[in-house]
Design a protein around this motif. Structure first.
Motif, PDB file in Angstrom:
ATOM      1  N   CYS A  21      16.080   6.543  -8.770  1.00  0.00           N
ATOM      2  CA  CYS A  21      15.015   5.800  -8.089  1.00  0.00           C
ATOM      3  C   CYS A  21      15.390   5.732  -6.621  1.00  0.00           C
ATOM      4  N   ASN A  22      14.486   5.197  -5.796  1.00  0.00           N
ATOM      5  CA  ASN A  22      14.836   5.093  -4.382  1.00  0.00           C
ATOM      6  C   ASN A  22      15.751   3.884  -4.145  1.00  0.00           C
ATOM      7  N   GLN A  38      14.361   0.195  -4.742  1.00  0.00           N
ATOM      8  CA  GLN A  38      14.231  -0.280  -6.115  1.00  0.00           C
ATOM      9  C   GLN A  38      15.588  -0.726  -6.648  1.00  0.00           C
ATOM     10  N   THR A  83      10.481   3.428   2.051  1.00  0.00           N
ATOM     11  CA  THR A  83      11.349   4.068   1.053  1.00  0.00           C
ATOM     12  C   THR A  83      11.723   5.515   1.366  1.00  0.00           C
ATOM     13  N   ALA A  85       0.863  -1.182   0.000  1.00  0.00           N
ATOM     14  CA  ALA A  85       0.000   0.000   0.000  1.00  0.00           C
ATOM     15  C   ALA A  85       0.902   1.236   0.000  1.00  0.00           C
ATOM     16  N   LYS A  86       0.363   2.368  -0.429  1.00  0.00           N
ATOM     17  CA  LYS A  86       1.172   3.590  -0.488  1.00  0.00           C
ATOM     18  C   LYS A  86       1.794   3.903   0.880  1.00  0.00           C
ATOM     19  N   GLU A  87       1.033   3.740   1.952  1.00  0.00           N
ATOM     20  CA  GLU A  87       1.558   4.043   3.287  1.00  0.00           C
ATOM     21  C   GLU A  87       2.735   3.139   3.611  1.00  0.00           C
ATOM     22  N   GLN A  88       2.634   1.855   3.240  1.00  0.00           N
ATOM     23  CA  GLN A  88       3.737   0.926   3.506  1.00  0.00           C
ATOM     24  C   GLN A  88       4.950   1.276   2.649  1.00  0.00           C
ATOM     25  N   ASN A  89       4.678   1.635   1.400  1.00  0.00           N
ATOM     26  CA  ASN A  89       5.768   1.993   0.500  1.00  0.00           C
ATOM     27  C   ASN A  89       6.500   3.234   1.012  1.00  0.00           C
ATOM     28  N   ASP A  90       5.733   4.240   1.462  1.00  0.00           N
ATOM     29  CA  ASP A  90       6.352   5.447   2.014  1.00  0.00           C
ATOM     30  C   ASP A  90       7.188   5.110   3.244  1.00  0.00           C
TER      31      ASP A  90
END
Ligand code: FES
Length: 209
Positions: A164-165, A168, A11, A3-8
């Motif tokens: 990229c971060n 990745q 990363t 989910a976006k929250e998990q990705n944020d």
């Protein structure tokens, strides 16, 4: 899929993010030794923070905030002098530990400089790389990587810009299967022809973690 929250969470590494706080607990590479001469500071940006790197009179790397604490002039245009980096605007001298050593425009008996503490981070240099510690407290011991102690002619230090971060990039690093396709043309005619047989022999490698 995260989910976006998990990705944020995993990363984002700017100041005061959980990922940023974690990464600041470790020594981080900030430049190659060969990039930093003896008399020219270089701007670097690490973890979204604008910094400037310079060598002091003893040849040691120092990493301080890029913008002068007086009027925010870019210190990568500063002059390296004995003791620190002199801002070219009003001549303040900032030491590698963040102290302000000189304020030429202040009255002779002024003690204003004693109240200045500029951004400054501990640095080490090993294996052709300059590293810095951005975390709280005393820096940890530098990891005992074998290449830190090798003779210079046995070490090849390099860096690559990835748009990229970090996650990745590392997903690619632990994905050897893509070598058989994306990098299959590295073989004949390349600098590393011996890689060709390795990366084309097994297109479905079994990974053990
Ligand atoms: S802006 Fe740097 S000394 Fe004034």
């Amino acid at each position: 899929m995260l989910a976006k929250e998990q990705n944020d969470l995993i990363t984002l590494i700017g100041p005061s993010t959980p990922g940023g706080d974690l990464m600041r607990r470790y020594w981080q590479p900030v430049a190659l030794s060969e990039e930093l001469g003896t008399d020219t500071p270089i701007p670097v940006t690490v973890f979204s923070e604008a910094l400037v790197l310079y060598r002091d009179a003893a040849g040691r790397p120092n990493l301080i905030g890029r913008y002068c604490p007086h009027r925010r002039v870019d210190l990568s245009y500063g002059r390296v002098e004995a003791g620190g980096l002199r801002c070219i605007y009003h001549g303040w001298v900032l030491a590698g530990d963040g102290r302000c050593l000189e304020q030429p425009g202040e009255p002779a008996n002024s003690r204003y400089k004693e109240r200045i503490r500029h951004i400054a981070y501990s640095c080490r240099e090993a294996g052709g790389v300059i590293l810095a510690y951005f975390g709280p407290g005393e820096p940890p011991v530098l990891p005992a990587f074998g290449f830190f102690d090798c003779a210079p002619e046995r070490v090849w230090a390099t860096k690559i810009h990835h748009a990229c971060n970090y996650l990745q990039a590392n997903e690619g690093n632990v994905d050897p299967q893509h070598l058989s396709f994306l990098h299959a043309t590295l073989g004949a005619g390349s600098l590393y022809p011996e890689l060709n047989s390795l990366i084309t022999a097994d297109v479905a490698p079994r990974l053990e973690v």
